[in-house]
Motif scaffolding. Structure first.
Motif, mmCIF file in Angstrom:
data_model
loop_
_atom_site.group_PDB
_atom_site.id
_atom_site.type_symbol
_atom_site.label_atom_id
_atom_site.label_comp_id
_atom_site.label_asym_id
_atom_site.label_seq_id
_atom_site.Cartn_x
_atom_site.Cartn_y
_atom_site.Cartn_z
ATOM 1 N N VAL A 82 5.459 3.438 -7.902
ATOM 2 C CA VAL A 82 4.163 2.782 -8.102
ATOM 3 C C VAL A 82 4.150 1.392 -7.472
ATOM 4 N N SER A 83 5.207 0.620 -7.694
ATOM 5 C CA SER A 83 5.251 -0.735 -7.133
ATOM 6 C C SER A 83 5.345 -0.713 -5.617
ATOM 7 N N THR A 84 6.046 0.276 -5.045
ATOM 8 C CA THR A 84 6.147 0.384 -3.592
ATOM 9 C C THR A 84 4.792 0.694 -2.976
ATOM 10 N N ASP A 85 4.040 1.617 -3.590
ATOM 11 C CA ASP A 85 2.689 1.923 -3.107
ATOM 12 C C ASP A 85 1.797 0.685 -3.176
ATOM 13 N N ALA A 86 1.924 -0.084 -4.259
ATOM 14 C CA ALA A 86 1.109 -1.292 -4.396
ATOM 15 C C ALA A 86 1.488 -2.333 -3.349
ATOM 16 N N ALA A 87 2.802 -2.511 -3.112
ATOM 17 C CA ALA A 87 3.259 -3.518 -2.147
ATOM 18 C C ALA A 87 2.864 -3.156 -0.721
ATOM 19 N N ARG A 88 2.809 -1.868 -0.405
ATOM 20 C CA ARG A 88 2.475 -1.438 0.956
ATOM 21 C C ARG A 88 0.976 -1.334 1.193
ATOM 22 N N GLY A 89 0.180 -1.556 0.155
ATOM 23 C CA GLY A 89 -1.264 -1.476 0.309
ATOM 24 C C GLY A 89 -1.830 -0.083 0.126
ATOM 25 N N VAL A 90 -0.975 0.897 -0.204
ATOM 26 C CA VAL A 90 -1.444 2.271 -0.396
ATOM 27 C C VAL A 90 -2.407 2.344 -1.573
ATOM 28 N N THR A 91 -2.067 1.655 -2.659
ATOM 29 C CA THR A 91 -2.916 1.663 -3.846
ATOM 30 C C THR A 91 -4.274 1.056 -3.545
ATOM 31 N N ASP A 92 -4.313 -0.011 -2.781
ATOM 32 C CA ASP A 92 -5.590 -0.637 -2.425
ATOM 33 C C ASP A 92 -6.446 0.291 -1.573
ATOM 34 N N ARG A 93 -5.807 1.044 -0.684
ATOM 35 C CA ARG A 93 -6.580 2.001 0.121
ATOM 36 C C ARG A 93 -7.169 3.094 -0.758
ATOM 37 N N ALA A 148 5.457 9.995 -22.169
ATOM 38 C CA ALA A 148 5.150 8.663 -22.694
ATOM 39 C C ALA A 148 5.802 7.581 -21.849
ATOM 40 N N MET A 149 7.067 7.775 -21.490
ATOM 41 C CA MET A 149 7.770 6.760 -20.704
ATOM 42 C C MET A 149 7.196 6.645 -19.290
ATOM 43 N N LEU A 150 6.592 7.725 -18.797
ATOM 44 C CA LEU A 150 5.928 7.662 -17.503
ATOM 45 C C LEU A 150 4.834 6.609 -17.500
ATOM 46 N N TRP A 151 4.042 6.574 -18.574
ATOM 47 C CA TRP A 151 2.945 5.614 -18.616
ATOM 48 C C TRP A 151 3.452 4.195 -18.757
ATOM 49 N N VAL A 152 4.574 4.031 -19.429
ATOM 50 C CA VAL A 152 5.197 2.706 -19.465
ATOM 51 C C VAL A 152 5.618 2.304 -18.059
ATOM 52 N N GLY A 153 6.246 3.229 -17.331
ATOM 53 C CA GLY A 153 6.689 2.954 -15.970
ATOM 54 C C GLY A 153 5.534 2.692 -15.019
ATOM 55 N N ILE A 154 4.454 3.467 -15.141
ATOM 56 C CA ILE A 154 3.282 3.264 -14.277
ATOM 57 C C ILE A 154 2.686 1.881 -14.517
ATOM 58 N N TYR A 155 2.551 1.503 -15.773
ATOM 59 C CA TYR A 155 1.972 0.192 -16.082
ATOM 60 C C TYR A 155 2.845 -0.936 -15.537
ATOM 61 N N LEU A 156 4.148 -0.849 -15.772
ATOM 62 C CA LEU A 156 5.043 -1.900 -15.280
ATOM 63 C C LEU A 156 5.043 -1.958 -13.755
ATOM 64 N N GLY A 157 4.975 -0.807 -13.095
ATOM 65 C CA GLY A 157 4.923 -0.782 -11.646
ATOM 66 C C GLY A 157 3.665 -1.434 -11.101
ATOM 67 N N LEU A 158 2.525 -1.229 -11.783
ATOM 68 C CA LEU A 158 1.278 -1.857 -11.367
ATOM 69 C C LEU A 158 1.284 -3.356 -11.623
ATOM 70 N N VAL A 159 1.919 -3.762 -12.705
ATOM 71 C CA VAL A 159 1.964 -5.184 -13.041
ATOM 72 C C VAL A 159 2.879 -5.944 -12.087
#
Length: 264
Positions: free
Chosen positions: A84-95, A156-167
Protein backbone atom coordinates in the motif's frame (compact mmCIF):
# COMPACT_ATOMS: atom_id res chain seq x y z
CA UNK A 1 -28.08 1.40 -3.76
CA UNK A 2 -27.81 -2.00 -5.46
CA UNK A 3 -26.17 -0.40 -8.48
CA UNK A 4 -23.59 1.38 -6.32
CA UNK A 5 -22.79 -1.86 -4.51
CA UNK A 6 -22.39 -3.73 -7.81
CA UNK A 7 -20.13 -0.92 -9.05
CA UNK A 8 -18.00 -1.07 -5.89
CA UNK A 9 -17.65 -4.86 -6.11
CA UNK A 10 -16.71 -4.73 -9.80
CA UNK A 11 -14.10 -2.02 -9.19
CA UNK A 12 -12.73 -3.87 -6.17
CA UNK A 13 -12.34 -7.04 -8.23
CA UNK A 14 -10.50 -5.07 -10.93
CA UNK A 15 -7.94 -3.89 -8.37
CA UNK A 16 -7.67 -7.42 -6.99
CA UNK A 17 -6.93 -8.75 -10.47
CA UNK A 18 -4.28 -6.08 -10.93
CA UNK A 19 -2.46 -7.25 -7.79
CA UNK A 20 -2.76 -10.91 -8.78
CA UNK A 21 -1.29 -10.13 -12.22
CA UNK A 22 1.66 -8.40 -10.55
CA UNK A 23 2.29 -11.49 -8.45
CA UNK A 24 2.12 -13.71 -11.54
CA UNK A 25 4.75 -11.54 -13.28
CA UNK A 26 7.00 -11.34 -10.20
CA UNK A 27 6.42 -14.55 -8.24
CA UNK A 28 9.67 -14.48 -6.23
CA UNK A 29 8.40 -12.22 -3.38
CA UNK A 30 5.23 -14.31 -3.12
CA UNK A 31 7.17 -17.58 -2.96
CA UNK A 32 9.53 -16.21 -0.31
CA UNK A 33 6.54 -14.97 1.70
CA UNK A 34 4.94 -18.41 1.54
CA UNK A 35 8.13 -20.24 2.55
CA UNK A 36 9.12 -17.96 5.43
CA UNK A 37 6.47 -19.41 7.84
CA UNK A 38 7.71 -22.89 6.95
CA UNK A 39 11.20 -21.84 8.02
CA UNK A 40 9.82 -20.61 11.35
CA UNK A 41 7.99 -23.90 11.90
CA UNK A 42 11.13 -25.92 11.26
CA UNK A 43 13.24 -23.64 13.45
CA UNK A 44 10.98 -23.64 16.49
CA UNK A 45 9.84 -27.27 16.17
CA UNK A 46 13.29 -28.80 15.73
CA UNK A 47 15.81 -26.28 17.11
CA UNK A 48 13.94 -25.09 20.21
CA UNK A 49 11.18 -27.67 20.61
CA UNK A 50 13.28 -30.06 22.66
CA UNK A 51 13.84 -27.43 25.35
CA UNK A 52 10.18 -26.43 25.66
CA UNK A 53 7.84 -27.95 28.22
CA UNK A 54 4.06 -27.75 27.88
CA UNK A 55 1.96 -27.97 31.05
CA UNK A 56 0.78 -31.56 31.48
CA UNK A 57 3.66 -32.97 29.44
CA UNK A 58 1.83 -32.60 26.11
CA UNK A 59 3.63 -32.64 22.78
CA UNK A 60 5.18 -29.23 22.12
CA UNK A 61 4.72 -29.46 18.34
CA UNK A 62 0.96 -29.78 18.75
CA UNK A 63 0.99 -26.85 21.17
CA UNK A 64 3.20 -24.77 18.87
CA UNK A 65 1.57 -25.10 15.47
CA UNK A 66 -1.79 -23.37 16.14
CA UNK A 67 0.19 -20.45 17.56
CA UNK A 68 2.37 -20.42 14.44
CA UNK A 69 -0.73 -20.42 12.25
CA UNK A 70 -2.05 -17.36 14.08
CA UNK A 71 1.32 -15.60 14.03
CA UNK A 72 1.57 -16.11 10.27
CA UNK A 73 -1.78 -14.38 9.85
CA UNK A 74 -0.56 -11.40 11.90
CA UNK A 75 2.83 -11.10 10.23
CA UNK A 76 1.14 -10.98 6.82
CA UNK A 77 0.19 -7.36 7.49
CA UNK A 78 3.83 -6.41 6.79
CA UNK A 79 3.44 -7.25 3.09
CA UNK A 80 0.17 -5.33 3.01
CA UNK A 81 1.74 -2.21 4.50
CA UNK A 82 4.65 -2.33 2.05
CA UNK A 83 2.39 -2.80 -0.99
CA UNK A 84 0.00 0.00 0.00
CA UNK A 85 2.75 2.47 0.91
CA UNK A 86 4.70 1.66 -2.27
CA UNK A 87 1.64 2.34 -4.44
CA UNK A 88 1.10 5.63 -2.60
CA UNK A 89 4.77 6.68 -2.94
CA UNK A 90 4.82 5.91 -6.68
CA UNK A 91 1.63 7.85 -7.35
CA UNK A 92 -0.38 4.75 -8.27
CA UNK A 93 -2.95 5.47 -5.56
CA UNK A 94 -3.38 9.05 -6.76
CA UNK A 95 -3.99 7.84 -10.31
CA UNK A 96 -6.67 5.48 -9.02
CA UNK A 97 -8.31 8.37 -7.18
CA UNK A 98 -8.50 10.37 -10.40
CA UNK A 99 -10.47 7.60 -12.11
CA UNK A 100 -14.27 7.19 -12.02
CA UNK A 101 -14.27 4.29 -9.59
CA UNK A 102 -15.82 3.48 -6.22
CA UNK A 103 -13.96 5.18 -3.31
CA UNK A 104 -13.55 1.86 -1.50
CA UNK A 105 -12.35 -0.10 -4.55
CA UNK A 106 -8.60 0.33 -4.02
CA UNK A 107 -8.55 -0.71 -0.38
CA UNK A 108 -11.13 -3.48 -0.87
CA UNK A 109 -9.23 -4.78 -3.92
CA UNK A 110 -5.98 -4.83 -1.94
CA UNK A 111 -7.76 -6.73 0.82
CA UNK A 112 -9.17 -9.26 -1.65
CA UNK A 113 -5.78 -10.00 -3.19
CA UNK A 114 -4.06 -10.32 0.16
CA UNK A 115 -6.76 -12.61 1.53
CA UNK A 116 -6.17 -15.00 -1.39
CA UNK A 117 -2.46 -14.90 -0.65
CA UNK A 118 -3.16 -15.45 3.05
CA UNK A 119 -5.32 -18.50 2.35
CA UNK A 120 -2.43 -19.95 0.32
CA UNK A 121 0.04 -19.13 3.11
CA UNK A 122 -2.17 -20.82 5.69
CA UNK A 123 -2.50 -23.91 3.49
CA UNK A 124 1.29 -24.09 3.08
CA UNK A 125 2.01 -23.82 6.80
CA UNK A 126 -0.71 -26.35 7.66
CA UNK A 127 0.87 -28.83 5.25
CA UNK A 128 4.29 -28.14 6.77
CA UNK A 129 2.78 -28.72 10.21
CA UNK A 130 1.43 -32.08 9.10
CA UNK A 131 4.88 -33.01 7.84
CA UNK A 132 6.51 -32.29 11.23
CA UNK A 133 3.91 -34.29 13.16
CA UNK A 134 1.09 -31.89 13.96
CA UNK A 135 -2.46 -33.22 13.68
CA UNK A 136 -5.96 -31.77 14.06
CA UNK A 137 -7.90 -34.02 16.43
CA UNK A 138 -11.18 -32.09 16.43
CA UNK A 139 -14.23 -32.75 14.29
CA UNK A 140 -14.41 -31.56 10.69
CA UNK A 141 -16.67 -28.71 11.75
CA UNK A 142 -14.37 -27.65 14.58
CA UNK A 143 -11.34 -27.80 12.29
CA UNK A 144 -13.12 -25.65 9.71
CA UNK A 145 -14.07 -23.25 12.49
CA UNK A 146 -10.42 -22.94 13.56
CA UNK A 147 -9.34 -22.19 9.98
CA UNK A 148 -12.14 -19.63 9.73
CA UNK A 149 -10.98 -17.86 12.91
CA UNK A 150 -7.41 -17.76 11.61
CA UNK A 151 -8.53 -16.17 8.34
CA UNK A 152 -10.77 -13.77 10.26
CA UNK A 153 -7.73 -12.59 12.24
CA UNK A 154 -5.84 -12.10 8.97
CA UNK A 155 -8.78 -10.14 7.53
CA UNK A 156 -8.72 -7.82 10.54
CA UNK A 157 -4.96 -7.34 10.45
CA UNK A 158 -5.19 -6.55 6.74
CA UNK A 159 -7.20 -3.43 7.51
CA UNK A 160 -4.68 -2.40 10.12
CA UNK A 161 -1.94 -2.83 7.52
CA UNK A 162 -3.87 -0.95 4.82
CA UNK A 163 -4.51 1.99 7.14
CA UNK A 164 -0.89 2.18 8.29
CA UNK A 165 0.33 1.93 4.69
CA UNK A 166 -1.92 4.84 3.67
CA UNK A 167 -0.84 6.93 6.63
CA UNK A 168 2.89 6.36 6.25
CA UNK A 169 3.09 6.46 2.42
CA UNK A 170 6.81 5.81 2.71
CA UNK A 171 8.40 2.34 2.43
CA UNK A 172 11.25 3.43 4.73
CA UNK A 173 8.82 4.45 7.47
CA UNK A 174 6.98 1.16 7.01
CA UNK A 175 10.26 -0.64 7.64
CA UNK A 176 10.50 1.03 11.04
CA UNK A 177 6.91 0.11 11.91
CA UNK A 178 7.59 -3.51 10.93
CA UNK A 179 9.99 -3.76 13.85
CA UNK A 180 7.03 -3.23 16.19
CA UNK A 181 5.06 -6.13 14.67
CA UNK A 182 7.48 -8.77 15.93
CA UNK A 183 6.83 -8.05 19.63
CA UNK A 184 3.11 -8.54 18.93
CA UNK A 185 3.84 -12.05 17.66
CA UNK A 186 6.14 -12.97 20.53
CA UNK A 187 4.24 -11.21 23.34
CA UNK A 188 1.50 -13.82 23.17
CA UNK A 189 0.86 -17.46 23.96
CA UNK A 190 2.43 -18.49 20.65
CA UNK A 191 5.48 -20.24 22.05
CA UNK A 192 5.03 -20.36 25.84
CA UNK A 193 2.14 -20.04 28.30
CA UNK A 194 1.61 -16.48 29.61
CA UNK A 195 1.58 -18.00 33.11
CA UNK A 196 5.35 -18.44 32.81
CA UNK A 197 5.81 -14.69 32.23
CA UNK A 198 5.97 -11.94 34.88
CA UNK A 199 2.46 -11.08 36.05
CA UNK A 200 1.97 -7.80 34.19
CA UNK A 201 3.58 -9.15 31.02
CA UNK A 202 1.43 -12.28 31.15
CA UNK A 203 -1.70 -10.11 31.39
CA UNK A 204 -0.69 -8.18 28.26
CA UNK A 205 -0.01 -11.45 26.45
CA UNK A 206 -3.36 -12.78 27.64
CA UNK A 207 -5.21 -9.86 26.01
CA UNK A 208 -3.26 -9.96 22.77
CA UNK A 209 -5.70 -10.70 19.89
CA UNK A 210 -3.16 -13.19 18.56
CA UNK A 211 -3.35 -15.12 21.87
CA UNK A 212 -7.13 -15.36 21.62
CA UNK A 213 -7.00 -16.81 18.11
CA UNK A 214 -4.13 -19.17 18.95
CA UNK A 215 -5.92 -20.47 22.05
CA UNK A 216 -9.20 -20.85 20.15
CA UNK A 217 -7.43 -22.71 17.33
CA UNK A 218 -5.81 -25.08 19.83
CA UNK A 219 -9.20 -25.76 21.37
CA UNK A 220 -10.97 -26.36 18.07
CA UNK A 221 -8.12 -28.40 16.57
CA UNK A 222 -8.07 -30.54 19.72
CA UNK A 223 -4.46 -29.63 20.45
CA UNK A 224 -3.02 -29.07 23.94
CA UNK A 225 -3.34 -25.59 25.36
CA UNK A 226 -1.98 -23.79 28.37
CA UNK A 227 -5.33 -23.28 30.11
CA UNK A 228 -5.31 -20.09 32.12
CA UNK A 229 -7.58 -18.76 34.84
CA UNK A 230 -8.40 -15.32 33.43
CA UNK A 231 -11.76 -14.58 31.82
CA UNK A 232 -10.20 -14.03 28.40
CA UNK A 233 -8.37 -17.35 28.60
CA UNK A 234 -11.57 -19.17 29.52
CA UNK A 235 -13.48 -17.61 26.59
CA UNK A 236 -10.86 -17.80 23.85
CA UNK A 237 -13.26 -18.70 21.02
CA UNK A 238 -15.51 -15.76 21.87
CA UNK A 239 -12.54 -13.39 22.06
CA UNK A 240 -11.19 -14.77 18.76
CA UNK A 241 -14.43 -13.49 17.23
CA UNK A 242 -14.67 -10.20 19.12
CA UNK A 243 -11.11 -8.94 18.59
CA UNK A 244 -11.10 -9.16 14.76
CA UNK A 245 -14.59 -7.66 14.51
CA UNK A 246 -13.51 -4.72 16.68
CA UNK A 247 -10.38 -4.19 14.60
CA UNK A 248 -12.35 -4.27 11.33
CA UNK A 249 -14.99 -1.91 12.75
CA UNK A 250 -12.24 0.57 13.62
CA UNK A 251 -9.77 0.29 10.74
CA UNK A 252 -12.04 -0.35 7.73
CA UNK A 253 -13.77 3.05 7.92
CA UNK A 254 -10.46 4.69 8.84
CA UNK A 255 -8.83 3.18 5.74
CA UNK A 256 -11.61 4.29 3.40
CA UNK A 257 -11.67 7.79 4.93
CA UNK A 258 -7.89 8.10 4.73
CA UNK A 259 -7.95 7.04 1.07
CA UNK A 260 -10.66 9.55 0.23
CA UNK A 261 -8.75 12.42 1.91
CA UNK A 262 -5.38 11.76 0.30
CA UNK A 263 -4.16 14.74 -1.71
CA UNK A 264 -4.00 14.27 -5.45
Amino acid sequence: MTGRLRWAVADGWTVTRRDLMHWAREPAPVVVGLLFPVLLVLMFAFLFGGAMVVPGGADYTEFLLPGMFAMTMVFGMEATMIAVSTDAARGVTDRFRSMPMAPSAVVVGRCGADMLNSAAALAVIIVSGLLVGWRAHGSLGATAGAVGLLLLLRFAMLWVGIYLGLVLRNPEAVGMVQILIWPIGFLANTFVPPATMPGWLGTIADWNPLSATAAAARELFGNPGWGGESWVAQHSVLMALIWPLVLVAVFFPLSVRRYQRMSV
